[in-house]
Design an enzyme around this catalytic site. Structure first.
Site, PDB file in Angstrom:
ATOM      1  N   ASP A   1      -0.896  -2.607  -2.224  1.00  0.00           N
ATOM      2  CA  ASP A   1       0.463  -2.815  -0.991  1.00  0.00           C
ATOM      3  C   ASP A   1       0.565  -1.450  -0.400  1.00  0.00           C
ATOM      4  OD1 ASP A   1       2.996  -3.932  -0.381  1.00  0.00           O
ATOM      5  OD2 ASP A   1       3.509  -2.257  -1.471  1.00  0.00           O
TER       6      ASP A   1
ATOM      7  N   GLU B   1      -3.742  -3.425   2.284  1.00  0.00           N
ATOM      8  CA  GLU B   1      -2.792  -3.665   3.270  1.00  0.00           C
ATOM      9  C   GLU B   1      -2.606  -2.489   4.106  1.00  0.00           C
ATOM     10  OE1 GLU B   1       1.732  -5.496   3.654  1.00  0.00           O
ATOM     11  OE2 GLU B   1       1.385  -3.567   2.473  1.00  0.00           O
TER      12      GLU B   1
END
Length: 922
Positions: free
Chosen positions: A494, A549
């Site tokens: 993330d 990401e």
């Protein structure tokens, strides 16, 4: 930018003498000062293109690509030189001969079973990781000693050494202009790998910090270790000693590591019972505090309490879950079902690992996905953070069950042939001080950057110092822990964009100019960390998947580290979802086919992407899902088949299917869907939350802690009397189409038409031909479609099928024969009927036999048949539906009669005369 560093700390090295450095050890970094002064010091960053001065609080920024070095320093001293320099070490070194451990036994290292040497490390070394119960005050340079007992340590797995890092320039010649930055980056990566090899026994040993820190159990007792250099005193407290801070006082070594050994009870039972609450009690520069151990493996929130409590988790052998099924091999194309355990129930409640295992995993398998990505696994005290404000990095969230429950879930997924990916958060941490890492030892710069650099102003969270030796140990060990202990098959990292840039990607527009990626704003320390963690993942777990990401489009992101890349398998193709939202805010007439194609195919050469039309981000409160953008309030009243449809519903269902198929067909090498969106889940996600009172006096209203919109109404997709069911079945057909043909990973991809007048997009991928007609009213008879291979084509997927909520305007038994002659830069073509707002996939049928796709692995379902042969039927999906009356449709929106196609006659009829563009994408 201004950075100040208060001091320095060396890594724990068993072969080092005690340090006599007269400086504060609260901050830790790879960037070491070069001269040791008794009163003050400065040091130059070896990672980024600026110099740090701990006294003046100023920084000198290089106008060129050079790394600036203050006049009184040079950059000739490596980390190894500093660690081995006798001028900065004590003369009273102790060796390990006749070493008595705290458990009362004597040990030596058996070199026949433990070498701690990787490729490229000719010497090898014994590390602190191998001495699980050694008092770190007694360390020496010897690699073997004689004593009464041997410690057998498994031989480390081999992680390939760094390469030359030069192949990236062959792959992307534009990188040559930034060679100095990239070579510097790779040099830092190689240097750290070498130092980890030399002083920690290699990346394999270094990443097993959980075998040394936190609680470790031996036959004679329990050892607890914690790195907290800022603490003045420390004691282990908990239920086991009635929370008495004077009962079990810890000792601190020269490197800021606190330790205590608790011998077994007289009856042989462990001194800390399984399930006991534990904390570390510290006197810190910020005052007395009780903290959850940083390496805790489980934590819970007691009823009526706000802070979590650490739990000593060591269940009896008979209660430990034993994995029964092997981990699946990495598939050629990965199709990910993004999910959240807590909100995976149709009921307004927090769901459990066990319920997810029994109810949701079979559903994912039946839908045709081959991987499940689970969010919010790492413990987070604030449920509404969606799991992104992590408080306990090694602990699975106790809201959903026990660690054994999670292991059972993962094992069941493996039994079904599903990969299990973890949404791991290493980009930031919760700013909680009572149950998180923030101010753990009472200092601002412990695990995080000190000062403003250590705070993310938008996320209200702390930012890791990736230049710290112990932070590297902590995060690398964390990734290793989830792969080793829980058998996860990989990660979705993330917030990688936030990690890679000091501006965190905020208020910055990336235009694709390479100077945006390789300039002063790049956090080289963070990039090097990602190279290290990818080395770890792919070296020790070759089948594991790493997905990053990144919204910036960083070049080299998905190229191997040995070649000079960052090492991810995939990047998330995040621009696609944003493009669909942008288009849905416009009228259909304003959609541009070329714009859609460009966004979907705008990918870097040899760097794989996982694409999605929408993820959890688009489903959160304050945003809308694709279905809600398309159909809005009509979803509340017109989704039942026994009610007349509306133009808005017809348009929404048609475009929902087309958007998802063209995203999968053209957007990447992997595909992702957030749970429930496959059937157009209505409304948004809103976690239960109360009213919040901010420090500035403002009040953020809550939702009365309601769970109503924090669940997934799977019953809607399963109900054959609702239009949601057709959308779900179409998504299922998409997954099985990819499973059969593997078009997402095919090297053959050719876009032959993106016609703005007709609103038509045609492309080939593998042996399939995709035809999309985005026009809102126009249907085209005898529409010529260019193709590469000769033969007979048949329909294998039709978004207009009644099974998918369509109007059945196509004849699925029709055969389409090619004719010779160049068209749209293709050597052949065939004629089709292209109804308005439809997507149709054609497959070359000659010589290919049709076989049903069985849904096995314990999932009871009828097979799906894909028509790939001459005698095959079109796609048939198993549904549990009753017969329904024909659906009346709006005349303005659709054409109700099917146009029979003459496929054996080469005639060109009603095509509009427009400019045709052709494009090859690699």
């Amino acid at each position: 930018m201004v950075y100040t560093i208060s001091g320095i700390r060396f890594p724990v090295l068993p072969s080092l003498h005690k340090s006599t450095l007269r400086c504060d050890r609260r901050a830790s970094s790879h960037s070491f000062f070069l001269k040791n002064n008794s009163s003050s010091f400065s040091r130059t960053s070896l990672y980024a293109k600026f110099s740090r001065d701990s006294e003046t609080k100023s920084s000198t920024i290089a106008e060129s690509d050079k790394v600036l070095i203050p006049e009184d320093q040079d950059n000739s001293v490596s980390l190894a030189d500093q660690l081995e320099n006798p001028d900065i070490t004590s003369e009273d070194a102790q060796n390990l001969e006749d070493l008595t451990m705290k458990d009362g036994n004597k040990y030596n290292i058996d070199e026949s079973t433990s070498s701690y040497r990787e490729v490229g490390d000719e010497k090898g070394s014994v590390t602190s990781s191998s001495l699980v119960d050694v008092n770190t005050d007694t360390q020496a340079k010897k690699t073997s000693v004689h004593s009464d007992k041997k410690v057998k340590v498994d031989k480390p797995k081999i992680i390939p050494p760094p390469g030359t890092g030069q192949k990236i320039y062959e792959i992307d010649p534009l990188l040559q202009a930034h060679r100095q930055h990239l070579d510097f980056r790779y040099g830092q990566y190689k240097r750290i790998r070498e130092e980890i090899d030399k002083y920690e026994g290699g990346l394999d040993a270094f990443s097993r910090g959980y075998e040394k820190f936190g609680f470790t159990r031996s036959a004679t007792g329990i050892t607890y270790r914690e790195w907290a250099p800022g603490a003045k005193s420390a004691a282990l407290v908990g239920d086991f000693n009635n929370w008495n801070p004077n009962a079990d006082v810890m000792t601190k070594d020269a490197f800021g590591v606190w330790e205590i050994f608790l011998p077994n009870n007289a009856d042989g039972s462990p001194p800390i019972p399984h399930g006991s609450r534990v904390k570390i009690h510290m006197d810190t520069p910020s005052g007395i505090k009780d903290s959850i151990p940083a390496w805790i493996k489980f934590s819970v929130q007691a009823p009526g309490e706000i802070p979590y409590n650490g739990i000593y988790y060591d269940p009896p052998e008979e209660e430990k879950y034993v994995f029964k099924h092997p981990q699946p091999k990495r598939p050629q194309s990965i199709r990910i079902y993004e999910s959240h355990i807590g909100m995976s129930s149709p009921e307004p409640k927090i769901n459990t690992y066990a319920n997810f295992r029994d109810d949701v995993l079979p559903r994912i398998k039946k839908l045709g996905y081959n991987a499940v990505q689970i969010m919010a696994i790492q413990e987070h005290s604030y449920y509404a953070s969606f799991g992104y404000h992590v408080t306990n990095f090694f602990a699975p969230s106790s809201r959903f069950g026990t660690p054994e429950d999670l292991k059972s879930l993962i094992d069941r997924a493996h039994e079904l042939g599903l990969l299990v990916l973890m949404d791991i958060v290493h980009s930031h941490s919760s700013n909680n001080t009572l149950d998180g890492l923030n101010m753990f030892d009472g200092t601002d710069g412990h695990y995080f950057h000190p000062g403003s650099r250590g705070y993310h102003w938008m996320w209200d969270s702390r930012l890791f110092n990736y230049g710290s030796w112990e932070v590297l140990r902590y995060l690398l060990s964390n990734a290793r822990w989830w792969l080793d202990e829980y058998k996860f098959d990989g990660f979705r990292f993330d917030g990688v964009t936030s990690m890679m840039y000091t501006h965190h990607g905020l208020q910055v527009s990336f235009t694709g100019n390479y100077s945006e990626y390789f300039g002063l704003a790049t956090d080289v320390e963070a990039v090097v960390y990602m190279m290290l963690v990818n080395d770890l993942i792919h070296g020790l777990f070759p089948e594991a998947v790493s997905i990053g990401e990144d919204v910036s489009g960083m070049p080299t992101f998905c190229l191997p580290t040995q070649d000079g890349g960052i090492g991810f398998n995939y990047r998330l193709h995040m621009a696609v979802a944003d493009k669909w939202i942008e288009l849905l805010k416009k009228q259909d007439e304003d959609w541009r086919m070329g714009d859609i194609v460009h966004t979907l195919t705008n990918r870097r050469w040899l760097e794989k992407c996982v694409v999605y039309a929408e993820s959890h981000d688009q489903a959160l409160v304050g945003d809308k899902t694709l279905a809600f953008w398309l159909m809005d309030k009509d979803m509340y009243d017109f989704m039942a088949l026994d009610r007349p449809s509306t133009p808005l519903i017809d348009r929404g269902i048609a475009l929902h299917k087309m958007i998802r198929l063209i995203t999968m067909g053209l957007g990447g090498e992997g595909y992702l869907n957030f749970m429930g969106n496959e059937f157009g889940h209505p409304e948004w996600i809103d976690f239960p939350r109360g009213e919040q009172h901010l420090p500035n006096g403002k009040i953020v209203p809550g939702n009365n802690n309601s769970y109503d919109k924090c669940r997934r109404r799977f019953d809607l997709g399963d109900a054959d009397y609702l239009r949601y069911h057709g959308m779900q079945e179409f998504d299922r057909a998409m997954q099985h189409l990819e499973e059969r043909y593997g078009f997402m990973t095919s090297e053959h991809q050719y876009i032959s038409r993106k016609n703005e007048g007709d609103r038509v997009i045609i492309f080939e991928r593998d042996n399939l031909v995709f035809v999309f007609n985005f026009h809102w009213t126009n249907s085209y008879s005898d529409y010529k479609v260019g193709c590469l291979k000769p033969g007979k084509y048949k329909i294998v997927l039709d978004s207009d099928d009644t099974l998918f909520g369509g109007f059945n305007r196509l004849n699925h038994t029709a055969e389409y024969f090619t004719s010779e002659g160049w068209y749209d830069d293709r050597p052949r073509s065939f004629l089709v009927y292209a109804p308005s707002r439809t997507a149709v996939v054609y497959a070359l049928a000659d010589g290919v036999e049709s076989e049903p796709i069985e849904l096995s692995d314990g999932v009871e379902s009828e097979p799906i048949e894909l028509s790939v042969g001459v005698e095959s039927e079109p796609i048939e999906l198993s549904v549990e539906e009753a017969e329904s009356e024909p659906i009346e449709r709006s005349v303005e929106e659709v054409e109700s009669e099917t146009t029979q196609q003459s496929v054996e006659v080469e005639s060109e009829t009603t095509q509009q005369s427009v400019e045709v563009e052709s494009e090859t994408t690699q």
